[in-house]
Motif scaffolding. Sequence first.
Motif, mmCIF file in Angstrom:
data_model
loop_
_atom_site.group_PDB
_atom_site.id
_atom_site.type_symbol
_atom_site.label_atom_id
_atom_site.label_comp_id
_atom_site.label_asym_id
_atom_site.label_seq_id
_atom_site.Cartn_x
_atom_site.Cartn_y
_atom_site.Cartn_z
ATOM 1 N N SER A 160 -75.433 63.825 -90.472
ATOM 2 C CA SER A 160 -77.028 64.884 -90.770
ATOM 3 C C SER A 160 -75.909 66.300 -92.488
ATOM 4 O O SER A 160 -74.834 65.066 -92.943
ATOM 5 C CB SER A 160 -77.226 66.005 -90.006
ATOM 6 O OG SER A 160 -76.196 66.700 -89.174
ATOM 7 N N ASP A 161 -75.977 67.107 -92.930
ATOM 8 C CA ASP A 161 -75.824 68.004 -93.041
ATOM 9 C C ASP A 161 -74.206 68.173 -92.705
ATOM 10 O O ASP A 161 -73.268 68.824 -93.819
ATOM 11 C CB ASP A 161 -76.346 69.622 -92.947
ATOM 12 C CG ASP A 161 -77.696 68.837 -94.482
ATOM 13 O OD1 ASP A 161 -77.830 68.103 -95.257
ATOM 14 O OD2 ASP A 161 -78.584 69.534 -94.209
ATOM 15 N N VAL A 162 -74.360 68.152 -91.269
ATOM 16 C CA VAL A 162 -72.654 68.653 -90.876
ATOM 17 C C VAL A 162 -71.664 67.588 -91.788
ATOM 18 O O VAL A 162 -70.307 68.097 -91.480
ATOM 19 C CB VAL A 162 -73.020 69.150 -89.449
ATOM 20 C CG1 VAL A 162 -71.853 69.198 -88.829
ATOM 21 C CG2 VAL A 162 -74.134 69.881 -88.675
ATOM 22 N N GLY A 163 -72.111 65.776 -90.955
ATOM 23 C CA GLY A 163 -71.160 65.462 -91.415
ATOM 24 C C GLY A 163 -70.953 65.251 -93.415
ATOM 25 O O GLY A 163 -69.791 65.241 -93.633
ATOM 26 N N ALA A 164 -71.778 65.619 -93.613
ATOM 27 C CA ALA A 164 -71.345 65.752 -95.729
ATOM 28 C C ALA A 164 -70.822 66.927 -95.964
ATOM 29 O O ALA A 164 -70.057 66.785 -96.713
ATOM 30 C CB ALA A 164 -73.391 65.890 -95.559
ATOM 31 N N GLU A 165 -71.468 68.065 -95.335
ATOM 32 C CA GLU A 165 -70.107 69.148 -96.056
ATOM 33 C C GLU A 165 -68.949 69.225 -95.099
ATOM 34 O O GLU A 165 -68.180 68.843 -95.316
ATOM 35 C CB GLU A 165 -70.150 70.594 -94.358
ATOM 36 C CG GLU A 165 -69.880 71.303 -94.998
ATOM 37 C CD GLU A 165 -70.664 72.773 -94.204
ATOM 38 O OE1 GLU A 165 -69.963 73.573 -94.499
ATOM 39 O OE2 GLU A 165 -71.125 73.053 -93.484
ATOM 40 N N ALA A 166 -68.138 67.580 -93.859
ATOM 41 C CA ALA A 166 -67.386 67.773 -93.539
ATOM 42 C C ALA A 166 -66.847 66.516 -94.560
ATOM 43 O O ALA A 166 -65.223 66.920 -95.048
ATOM 44 C CB ALA A 166 -67.317 66.699 -92.383
ATOM 45 N N VAL A 167 -67.387 65.404 -95.248
ATOM 46 C CA VAL A 167 -67.291 65.097 -96.315
ATOM 47 C C VAL A 167 -66.418 65.621 -97.893
ATOM 48 O O VAL A 167 -65.730 65.674 -98.487
ATOM 49 C CB VAL A 167 -67.809 64.082 -96.474
ATOM 50 C CG1 VAL A 167 -67.844 62.462 -97.562
ATOM 51 C CG2 VAL A 167 -68.293 62.841 -95.624
ATOM 52 N N VAL A 168 -67.061 66.739 -97.772
ATOM 53 C CA VAL A 168 -67.097 67.669 -98.990
ATOM 54 C C VAL A 168 -65.765 68.311 -99.011
ATOM 55 O O VAL A 168 -65.116 68.298 -99.858
ATOM 56 C CB VAL A 168 -67.868 68.645 -99.270
ATOM 57 C CG1 VAL A 168 -68.185 69.866 -100.395
ATOM 58 C CG2 VAL A 168 -69.642 68.114 -99.744
ATOM 59 N N LYS A 169 -65.695 68.302 -97.566
ATOM 60 C CA LYS A 169 -64.672 69.259 -97.522
ATOM 61 C C LYS A 169 -63.112 68.731 -97.419
ATOM 62 O O LYS A 169 -62.279 69.022 -97.782
ATOM 63 C CB LYS A 169 -63.890 70.125 -96.048
ATOM 64 C CG LYS A 169 -63.133 70.383 -95.174
ATOM 65 C CD LYS A 169 -62.834 71.650 -94.507
ATOM 66 C CE LYS A 169 -61.618 71.874 -93.948
ATOM 67 N NZ LYS A 169 -61.763 72.290 -92.439
ATOM 68 N N ASN A 186 -72.932 51.006 -89.129
ATOM 69 C CA ASN A 186 -72.609 51.965 -87.730
ATOM 70 C C ASN A 186 -72.629 52.716 -86.939
ATOM 71 O O ASN A 186 -71.677 53.171 -86.272
ATOM 72 C CB ASN A 186 -70.772 51.763 -88.328
ATOM 73 C CG ASN A 186 -70.202 50.745 -89.016
ATOM 74 O OD1 ASN A 186 -69.909 49.725 -88.039
ATOM 75 N ND2 ASN A 186 -69.398 50.504 -90.013
ATOM 76 N N GLU A 187 -73.565 53.315 -87.387
ATOM 77 C CA GLU A 187 -74.455 54.544 -86.474
ATOM 78 C C GLU A 187 -72.958 55.701 -86.652
ATOM 79 O O GLU A 187 -72.706 56.560 -85.519
ATOM 80 C CB GLU A 187 -74.712 53.757 -85.285
ATOM 81 C CG GLU A 187 -75.499 52.708 -85.012
ATOM 82 C CD GLU A 187 -75.843 53.070 -83.708
ATOM 83 O OE1 GLU A 187 -76.055 53.070 -82.741
ATOM 84 O OE2 GLU A 187 -76.949 51.550 -83.501
ATOM 85 N N ILE A 188 -72.349 56.056 -87.666
ATOM 86 C CA ILE A 188 -71.187 56.773 -87.935
ATOM 87 C C ILE A 188 -71.981 58.467 -87.603
ATOM 88 O O ILE A 188 -73.561 58.466 -89.215
ATOM 89 C CB ILE A 188 -70.683 56.912 -89.281
ATOM 90 C CG1 ILE A 188 -70.209 55.707 -89.080
ATOM 91 C CG2 ILE A 188 -69.814 58.319 -89.012
ATOM 92 C CD1 ILE A 188 -69.183 55.394 -90.526
ATOM 93 N N THR A 189 -72.486 58.903 -86.928
ATOM 94 C CA THR A 189 -72.544 60.414 -86.637
ATOM 95 C C THR A 189 -71.387 61.311 -87.460
ATOM 96 O O THR A 189 -70.616 61.530 -87.939
ATOM 97 C CB THR A 189 -72.738 61.280 -84.981
ATOM 98 O OG1 THR A 189 -70.762 61.796 -84.110
ATOM 99 C CG2 THR A 189 -73.767 59.725 -84.200
ATOM 100 N N ASP A 190 -72.078 63.061 -87.058
ATOM 101 C CA ASP A 190 -71.670 63.911 -87.723
ATOM 102 C C ASP A 190 -69.799 64.072 -87.602
ATOM 103 O O ASP A 190 -68.803 64.374 -87.546
ATOM 104 C CB ASP A 190 -71.837 65.611 -88.099
ATOM 105 C CG ASP A 190 -73.217 65.433 -88.267
ATOM 106 O OD1 ASP A 190 -74.237 64.706 -89.156
ATOM 107 O OD2 ASP A 190 -73.834 66.105 -87.116
ATOM 108 N N ARG A 191 -69.567 63.691 -85.604
ATOM 109 C CA ARG A 191 -68.147 63.154 -85.703
ATOM 110 C C ARG A 191 -67.728 61.978 -86.642
ATOM 111 O O ARG A 191 -66.366 62.332 -86.468
ATOM 112 C CB ARG A 191 -68.321 63.070 -83.585
ATOM 113 C CG ARG A 191 -66.868 62.491 -83.082
ATOM 114 C CD ARG A 191 -67.635 61.909 -81.986
ATOM 115 N NE ARG A 191 -66.231 62.065 -81.026
ATOM 116 C CZ ARG A 191 -65.733 61.495 -79.946
ATOM 117 N NH1 ARG A 191 -66.775 60.932 -79.263
ATOM 118 N NH2 ARG A 191 -64.965 60.987 -79.369
#
Length: 552
Positions: free
Chosen positions: A268-277, A233-238
């Motif tokens: 990227s890592d920004v999105g991964a960090e949001a999922v971790v949060k 789905n081309e999901i980005t950090d947003r």
Amino acid sequence: MSEAGDAKGVFASAAKKVKMGKRVEKALKEKAAASSSQEATEEDANKAPEPYTCIGHFDADFTELCRRAGLPPTEIPPVVLRAKRPGTPPPPDPKAKDPTPPEEPVDVAEEEPKPKTYVTKEKYSYFKPNIQVEMEHEEKPATVTEIYIRGWKIDDMMVDIFRNCFPTIEKLNTINLWNVGLTDKTLRDLAAIFPQCPNLKNVSIEGNPIAEEPWACLIGDDSLIVNLSLRHNEITDRGASGIGAALSTVTTCNKNLISLNLSHNKFSDVGAEAVVKGLRMNRVLLCLSLASNKITDKGAVKFGELLSRFPLTHEEVVERRKLLSDKGSPDRGTGKSPPPSRRAESKDRPGSVRSGSHLDKGDKKRDKSSKKKDSKKDKDEGAKGGTKKDDKWKKDTSRHGSRASLVAETVNKTTKGKKTTSSKDKKGGAAPESESPDMVEAINPLLDSVESIDGQLWIPGNRSIINLNLSRNEIGEAGLKSLLLALQYQITLANLAPHPALKGLMRLSLGRNPIRADSEAYQKLQDLLLTRDPFYKPQAKSPDGEVQSLVG
């Protein structure tokens, strides 16, 4: 004769007038009837048709709603059974007298029989829009369980049709939408329909890139989705940030989602960090796939912290104090002030009055009695399931079952088939079997035990995730070592303080990352994961000292 002729003429003229009058009256009646029928036709045309009530038969309901929406019969997508792979033919019976009969000579002139492994269709029929369904019983139209829509656009009109017919399908548990051209509006409308479906658990929306990325609406507080797939789905950090916030915050938590697939996207890592949060306070999700993204060592280190232990933020510390205060003071919600003895019991908040020198003997007696009452109330609340504020963190077991039962089912598959013995009472009768200790509801992690290190409160990390897929990313040696330390910490914690529901990570996929196959950390990680496999059976030594495998 003249008089007779005149009378005859007068009579003829009178008869003619009467006849003309009847004709005029008849014409007027016909004109009035025609005008009334025309008015009735116009009224019928202006009058709105009665709303259609769906009966739960998806094929009939969908076709009728499309017809009422104004679609021509040739443009209504047909509802067809989903094609299935042919079953494996049964093995030949060895007891048969002639299992391999001699082959009959084939006449070349005869036409070869049609193969049974596929079905031929008309030209271009494969590209015509249709809705594929799977049913429990093909002869019963009310037993539709799965709906697949692929390769044609779902517009607002089609969403309105689905809004009427989806909630009436009682056995519907799976909706799969691939490349259907969803927009921000249509996705939000579908997300509002899903909670109305009584048994919908599995939703897959793939190949639908949306610029606004409103994917978090699928994981709201009222969402009943258990398995969600959002691949390609081309999901980005947003979009990943919204998904992370929907998984959990300091005060809220999704209670139903146990499997989330976010592979083949672009965060990227920004999105991964949001999922971790979002997973800090979530103890419900079991399986998470972030394969084929742009996660590097930085994101892998964040996952290592999540899986091992992490310090609480200021907001989390404040919420923890509130929870402990409410748990220690059952009368807090009624407006009564808590007893003084309860105010100083929090480990992470200094008490203003801890010494008993300021209390007289009567106060001490009242304090002791209040402690006894509070402890009794705490026990009663523990037996009933805790306070109301804790209930928002518990899994709704009446619908999808406890999250812990899924862990138990995965871990205890190897014990399937073994006989269990039940204890008997003194009279000799069989006592009722006690519930499995793995049937434990998830609690708020803020109420877990804490450890103070350098002025910060640390709590154990997320041990509810049992399957994590980070393959096909950009994780190197640093991220690998962080994940190895996290796994070692989970194993040590499980040995020191085992939890019946939180088993810890059992599968970690790191394939196709820039990691050397001969890496020492990678080999250690694989060895640890081998012992974490629920189907793993260690090798036993024979009496002669030789190692023998227990498999088989």
